[in-house]
Enzyme design. Structure first.
Site, PDB file in Angstrom:
ATOM      1  N   CYS A   1      23.057  35.331  20.885  1.00 33.05           N
ATOM      2  CA  CYS A   1      22.949  36.666  21.373  1.00 33.05           C
ATOM      3  C   CYS A   1      22.255  36.849  22.641  1.00 33.05           C
ATOM      4  O   CYS A   1      21.133  36.394  22.815  1.00 33.05           O
ATOM      5  CB  CYS A   1      22.021  37.528  20.335  1.00 33.05           C
ATOM      6  SG  CYS A   1      21.600  39.267  20.984  1.00 33.05           S
TER       7      CYS A   1
ATOM      8  N   CYS B   1      25.918  40.557  17.156  1.00 29.28           N
ATOM      9  CA  CYS B   1      24.582  40.271  16.887  1.00 29.28           C
ATOM     10  C   CYS B   1      24.293  41.032  15.519  1.00 29.28           C
ATOM     11  O   CYS B   1      24.420  42.441  15.816  1.00 29.28           O
ATOM     12  CB  CYS B   1      23.732  40.536  17.835  1.00 29.28           C
ATOM     13  SG  CYS B   1      21.920  40.259  17.301  1.00 29.28           S
TER      14      CYS B   1
ATOM     15  N   CYS C   1      21.288  43.571  16.907  1.00 35.27           N
ATOM     16  CA  CYS C   1      21.650  44.539  18.142  1.00 35.27           C
ATOM     17  C   CYS C   1      23.021  44.742  18.259  1.00 35.27           C
ATOM     18  O   CYS C   1      23.226  45.808  18.941  1.00 35.27           O
ATOM     19  CB  CYS C   1      20.791  44.095  19.356  1.00 35.27           C
ATOM     20  SG  CYS C   1      21.677  42.590  20.129  1.00 35.27           S
TER      21      CYS C   1
ATOM     22  N   GLU D   1       0.783  -1.351  -0.079  1.00 39.83           N
ATOM     23  CA  GLU D   1       0.032   0.006  -0.155  1.00 39.83           C
ATOM     24  C   GLU D   1       0.973   1.223   0.055  1.00 39.83           C
ATOM     25  O   GLU D   1       2.152   1.209   0.552  1.00 39.83           O
ATOM     26  CB  GLU D   1      -0.780   0.097   1.344  1.00 39.83           C
ATOM     27  CG  GLU D   1      -1.768  -1.179   1.322  1.00 39.83           C
ATOM     28  CD  GLU D   1      -2.625  -1.253   2.565  1.00 39.83           C
ATOM     29  OE1 GLU D   1      -2.545  -0.148   3.604  1.00 39.83           O
ATOM     30  OE2 GLU D   1      -3.112  -2.200   3.198  1.00 39.83           O
TER      31      GLU D   1
ATOM     32  N   LYS E   1       2.312   4.584   1.494  1.00 39.41           N
ATOM     33  CA  LYS E   1       2.289   4.978   2.876  1.00 39.41           C
ATOM     34  C   LYS E   1       1.888   6.541   2.834  1.00 39.41           C
ATOM     35  O   LYS E   1       2.511   7.263   2.175  1.00 39.41           O
ATOM     36  CB  LYS E   1       3.717   5.078   3.392  1.00 39.41           C
ATOM     37  CG  LYS E   1       3.742   5.244   4.861  1.00 39.41           C
ATOM     38  CD  LYS E   1       5.157   4.897   5.708  1.00 39.41           C
ATOM     39  CE  LYS E   1       5.229   5.367   7.026  1.00 39.41           C
ATOM     40  NZ  LYS E   1       4.962   6.708   7.332  1.00 39.41           N
TER      41      LYS E   1
ATOM     42  N   LYS F   1      10.586   3.369   3.385  1.00 40.86           N
ATOM     43  CA  LYS F   1      10.298   4.557   2.946  1.00 40.86           C
ATOM     44  C   LYS F   1      11.077   5.050   1.672  1.00 40.86           C
ATOM     45  O   LYS F   1      12.100   4.542   1.458  1.00 40.86           O
ATOM     46  CB  LYS F   1      10.735   5.412   4.065  1.00 40.86           C
ATOM     47  CG  LYS F   1      10.094   5.110   5.343  1.00 40.86           C
ATOM     48  CD  LYS F   1       9.545   6.230   5.827  1.00 40.86           C
ATOM     49  CE  LYS F   1      10.135   7.242   6.942  1.00 40.86           C
ATOM     50  NZ  LYS F   1       9.437   7.985   7.436  1.00 40.86           N
TER      51      LYS F   1
ATOM     52  N   CYS G   1      17.220  42.834  22.425  1.00 42.17           N
ATOM     53  CA  CYS G   1      17.523  42.477  20.658  1.00 42.17           C
ATOM     54  C   CYS G   1      16.281  42.692  19.855  1.00 42.17           C
ATOM     55  O   CYS G   1      15.240  41.864  20.104  1.00 42.17           O
ATOM     56  CB  CYS G   1      18.166  40.972  20.638  1.00 42.17           C
ATOM     57  SG  CYS G   1      18.648  40.799  19.038  1.00 42.17           S
TER      58      CYS G   1
ATOM     59  N   TYR H   1      -7.342   1.758   5.738  1.00 38.67           N
ATOM     60  CA  TYR H   1      -6.544   0.621   5.438  1.00 38.67           C
ATOM     61  C   TYR H   1      -6.464  -0.423   6.352  1.00 38.67           C
ATOM     62  O   TYR H   1      -5.803  -1.401   6.309  1.00 38.67           O
ATOM     63  CB  TYR H   1      -5.119   1.167   5.344  1.00 38.67           C
ATOM     64  CG  TYR H   1      -4.515   2.212   6.022  1.00 38.67           C
ATOM     65  CD1 TYR H   1      -4.209   1.642   7.246  1.00 38.67           C
ATOM     66  CD2 TYR H   1      -4.214   3.583   5.851  1.00 38.67           C
ATOM     67  CE1 TYR H   1      -3.671   2.460   8.382  1.00 38.67           C
ATOM     68  CE2 TYR H   1      -3.899   4.240   6.900  1.00 38.67           C
ATOM     69  CZ  TYR H   1      -3.364   4.095   8.059  1.00 38.67           C
ATOM     70  OH  TYR H   1      -3.073   4.849   8.894  1.00 38.67           O
TER      71      TYR H   1
ATOM     72  N   ASP I   1       0.941  10.090   3.936  1.00 36.92           N
ATOM     73  CA  ASP I   1       1.437  11.071   4.693  1.00 36.92           C
ATOM     74  C   ASP I   1       0.419  12.074   5.249  1.00 36.92           C
ATOM     75  O   ASP I   1       0.383  13.107   4.781  1.00 36.92           O
ATOM     76  CB  ASP I   1       2.703  11.883   4.282  1.00 36.92           C
ATOM     77  CG  ASP I   1       3.785  12.237   5.204  1.00 36.92           C
ATOM     78  OD1 ASP I   1       3.460  12.216   6.356  1.00 36.92           O
ATOM     79  OD2 ASP I   1       4.711  12.996   4.856  1.00 36.92           O
TER      80      ASP I   1
HETATM   81  S1  IVH Z   1      -0.948   0.485   8.722  1.00 39.83           S
HETATM   82  C1  IVH Z   1      -0.141  -1.705  12.834  1.00 39.83           C
HETATM   83  N1  IVH Z   1      -1.096   1.478   6.360  1.00 39.83           N
HETATM   84  O1  IVH Z   1       1.933   5.240   8.928  1.00 39.83           O
HETATM   85  C2  IVH Z   1      -0.252  -1.123  11.279  1.00 39.83           C
HETATM   86  N2  IVH Z   1      -0.438   2.970   7.946  1.00 39.83           N
HETATM   87  O2  IVH Z   1       4.091   4.510  11.622  1.00 39.83           O
HETATM   88  C3  IVH Z   1      -0.565   0.379  11.553  1.00 39.83           C
HETATM   89  N3  IVH Z   1       0.376   5.032   7.398  1.00 39.83           N
HETATM   90  O3  IVH Z   1       0.758   6.351  12.003  1.00 39.83           O
HETATM   91  C4  IVH Z   1      -0.584   1.294  10.336  1.00 39.83           C
HETATM   92  N4  IVH Z   1      -0.329   4.661   5.292  1.00 39.83           N
HETATM   93  O4  IVH Z   1      -0.815   6.620  10.034  1.00 39.83           O
HETATM   94  C5  IVH Z   1      -0.745   1.561   7.594  1.00 39.83           C
HETATM   95  N5  IVH Z   1      -1.470   2.223   4.161  1.00 39.83           N
HETATM   96  C6  IVH Z   1      -0.986   2.453   5.520  1.00 39.83           C
HETATM   97  C7  IVH Z   1      -0.386   3.669   5.948  1.00 39.83           C
HETATM   98  C8  IVH Z   1      -0.061   3.907   7.329  1.00 39.83           C
HETATM   99  C9  IVH Z   1       0.160   5.661   6.224  1.00 39.83           C
HETATM  100  C10 IVH Z   1       0.886   5.672   8.638  1.00 39.83           C
HETATM  101  C11 IVH Z   1       0.037   5.412   9.866  1.00 39.83           C
HETATM  102  C12 IVH Z   1       1.016   5.480  11.036  1.00 39.83           C
HETATM  103  C13 IVH Z   1       2.326   5.589  10.272  1.00 39.83           C
HETATM  104  C14 IVH Z   1       3.432   4.385  10.455  1.00 39.83           C
END
Ligand code: IVH
Length: 712
Positions: free
Chosen positions: A449, A433, A436, A121, A123, A339, A455, A235, A125
């Protein structure tokens, strides 16, 4: 990738390094989770964390129960009701290294055999959220908080179009109780528009979509949330069960999933069937080669998705097999976040300027030829401190590689050699500084400073902070205005802000009659302020918004806080000795005291004096009417490690029964629970005549109060 050579440190060296790493990680956790203002990029943090994990692996006897590796990071914040999650919302083990991914894959194959199947999946953000549906209806939504308890933001979540208020009950039966986990995100277009609006109102923009999403979820007024378009991808199913919330964990042995869900793939299908949004990029895979290919594919698409992702999440598909692998206290062993490396670009430094912040620290800032990094134009980057400039040997005119990782301020990573080019002289920190003229002093690698009160640059920083969103939230008072007021001598200290008059402002460049009037009105509104926001706005060293809230909750009034000694301050959750010293020192300083008294003549604090003296108050949280909880009014301090639960769980357990669990022992402590390898707290308890309990006695005490301790 090759493993680093095995250089075994001796035990004493390892102990010192572990202590240093732990304290650094705690600092960065605080910056990240509490202040929302990280100082280092994720992978630098991950490196510290992995180094600590590795050292503790090698010297298990040096692993303390309060090590950052032994807990779920973060603290819930206060202004919403605190909500217990249906099951812990764990985080993921993460790395950007291919070798780490391969180790994960090998570990799973070793445990489960060669035919392992994964779900991949993106990840996302954003901000992690729990959605609880009872009889198909959305009844509760909460932020992740510390993983166990978060903030109840139901009303705000109800404004998110992608969150169904009722689950579809058709293709797949909807359980009476189901807790879903997902990610709330803000799409790029919405994010840019929001920041434009904030800037037009003279407010600080958000550093990235994640902060914007989290900020929108935490608006006290759901109207504001509704005006900030958020989105959701679901998810995971955290828990399900019969009605009434007596839910079993999905992974408990005898529970079967609703509609016979046996795999993550089916989890996603069920979520989709129930009407929840599931990301369209999810895939299945069976080898690390496929994972690598997917990772590369997503990384290439990353800038065109219209929302932020920072890697790939790999999850073992078969739910039953997850049991065999289990969990650490922080993350499941059956999932891994692979990542992306941070985004990097090459540009040229035009000049290096020393910039004086609100605390007086002078930071060298590189002004660069603007360059686009992952959709954001970057023209400034921090060089941290004079030692960093020397170490990287960057000079004005140099070609450099710059990176932007998540929300972190762009950083200069390295200089790119240009043998043909004549370079400028090495950069030097000025002796005085730039704001100032006061001679600068050195504090470790930092340059400071010392002229805190006069300041102008520090004053500007203080004004901006005082007016910022988490503090007095003064609309129309940003950096530009603050500079102008300081330069014109209109504001010499914070209290002067409240003496500004519209006629005066209208004479300044850039201030029309209307905006002058508006700012004065905003100041008038801001003069009526909750204690927590006011405390945060003062810029007390180390006090971020979460600590400010805890201080306000604990002491109730500013007078009580000002009168508190360090020992009393340490009783506040999250306040350690160092912070207590800083806070007490701040209030003791006569110049601060004068400014504070002047401020109090101009603002009206919204305070809530405790009904009971703080020492006997049951819990800092909701004091609901009804019978007192069994441990109300008691104070427990835990030291050493317990066999039946982690120290954090023990604290949470007694807190959930009305007790308090501060970090240090005082005369007001009722019990010190002493586990294995306890430190000095047991000794201190004896000295103060406080009763100590070993683990068995503690468990007996719980049972005596009708509390069932978790089965160890
Ligand atoms: S699963 C136990 N799936 O990434 C499994 N997390 O530390 C828990 N996140 O805070 C998470 N996309 O908010 C999972 N497809 C995804 C995700 C996901 C983003 C975030 C989640 C978590 C952080 C991982």
């Amino acid at each position: 990738m090759a493993r680093p050579p095995d250089r075994s440190p001796d035990r004493a060296t390892a102990a010192a390094r572990i202590a240093k790493l732990s304290s650094e990680i705690r600092h960065h956790d605080y910056r990240y989770y509490v202040l929302d203002a990280p100082e280092i990029a994720d992978e630098q943090y991950d490196r510290l964390f992995h180094e600590l994990e590795a050292l503790e692996e090698r010297f298990p006897e040096l692993r303390t129960p309060d090590s950052p590796t032994q807990r779920v990071a973060g603290q819930p914040v206060a202004s919403f009701p605190t909500v217990e999650h249906a099951a812990p919302m764990l985080s993921l083990d993460s790395d950007q290294d291919v070798a780490a991914l391969q180790r994960f894959d090998e570990r799973l194959r070793k445990a489960l055999g060669e035919r392992v199947s994964y779900v991949l999946e993106p990840k996302l953000d954003g901000a992690s959220i729990e959605l609880v549906y009872e009889r198909g209806l959305l009844t509760r939504a909460s932020t992740r908080g510390d993983g166990r308890r978060g903030e109840g933001v139901t009303e705000n979540v109800r404004t998110i179009a992608a969150v169904p208020l009722r689950l579809r009950d058709g293709e797949r039966p909807v359980p009476d109780f189901v807790a879903v986990r997902g990610e709330v995100i803000m799409r790029a277009g919405a994010f840019e528009k929001l920041n434009e609006n904030l800037l037009a109102q003279g407010k600080e923009p958000f550093a990235n979509p994640r902060n914007a999403a989290a900020g929108a979820l935490r608006q006290l007024d759901p109207q504001i949330t509704a005006a900030r378009p958020l989105d959701l991808y679901a998810y995971d199913i955290l828990s399900w069960g019969p009605a009434g919330g007596a839910a079993g964990r999905r992974d408990s042995e005898d529970e079967r999933a609703p509609g016979e869900i046996a795999t993550q793939w089916e989890v996603l299908a069920a979520l989709r069937a129930w009407g929840l949004r599931v990301n369209g990029l999810v895939r299945r895979a069976g080898s690390s080669e496929e994972i690598l290919a997917y990772h590369g594919e997503l990384e290439r698409q990353r800038d065109d998705l219209g929302y932020e992702i920072d890697g790939v999440v790999i999850k073992l598909d078969e739910l039953a097999a997850r049991e065999a692998l289990g969990w650490t206290t922080r993350h499941p062993r059956w999932a891994f976040a692979f990542k992306f490396p941070p985004r990097k670009e090459v540009t040229r430094i035009l000049s290096i300027l020393p910039s004086v912040g609100r605390t007086g620290v002078v930071t060298p800032v590189a002004l660069m030829l603007p360059v686009e990094i992952g959709g954001v134009t970057v023209a400034r980057a921090t060089l941290h401190n004079r030692e960093e400039v020397a170490r990287k040997d960057v000079r004005e005119g140099d070609r450099v590689r710059v990176q932007r990782a998540g929300d972190v301020i762009p950083q200069v990573i390295e200089r790119i050699e240009e043998p043909e080019r004549e370079r400028a002289a090495p950069w030097r920190m000025p002796a005085e500084c730039p704001s100032c003229g006061t001679p600068l002093t050195e504090r470790g690698p930092f340059t400071v400073c010392p002229n805190s009160f006069e300041c102008p640059a520090q004053l500007v920083g203080r004004i901006v902070h005082f007016a910022s969103r988490g503090a007095l939230d003064i609309e129309g008072l940003g950096e530009e205005s603050a500079r102008l007021f300081a330069a014109q001598g209109l504001v010499r200290q914070l209290p002067d802000l409240f003496d500004l008059r519209a006629e005066q402002l209208a004479l300044l460049e850039g201030f029309a009659e209307k905006s002058s009037q508006k700012l004065v009105e905003a100041l008038g509104r801001a003069a009526h302020v909750e204690l927590a926001r006011f405390l945060y706005g003062l810029g007390i060293p180390e006090v971020g918004s979460a600590v400010a809230r805890d201080l306000a909750r604990h002491f109730g009034t500013l007078a009580a806080l000002r009168a508190a000694g360090e020992a009393e301050l340490e009783e506040v959750r999250g306040v350690g000795p160092r912070m207590a010293e800083q806070i007490a020192g701040f209030f003791r300083d006569p110049k601060n005291a004068t400014i504070l008294d002047q401020l109090l003549g101009k603002v009206e604090l919204i305070e809530s004096p405790p009904a009971r003296p703080p020492d006997t108050a049951a819990s800092s949280a909701e004091a609901a009417p009804g019978p007192a909880p069994p441990l109300a009014g008691l104070k427990f301090v835990f030291t050493g490690s317990l066999a039946s639960m982690s120290r954090r769980d023990a604290q949470a357990l007694v807190e959930s029964q009305g007790a308090r669990a501060p970090g240090s022992v005082s005369r007001a402590t009722d019990y010190v629970v002493v586990g294995e390898e306890a430190g000095s707290k047991g000794e201190k308890a004896k000295k103060l005549g406080v009763q100590t309990l070993d683990e068995a006695a503690f468990l007996d005490l719980l049972r005596g109060k009708g509390i069932t301790p978790p089965a160890g």
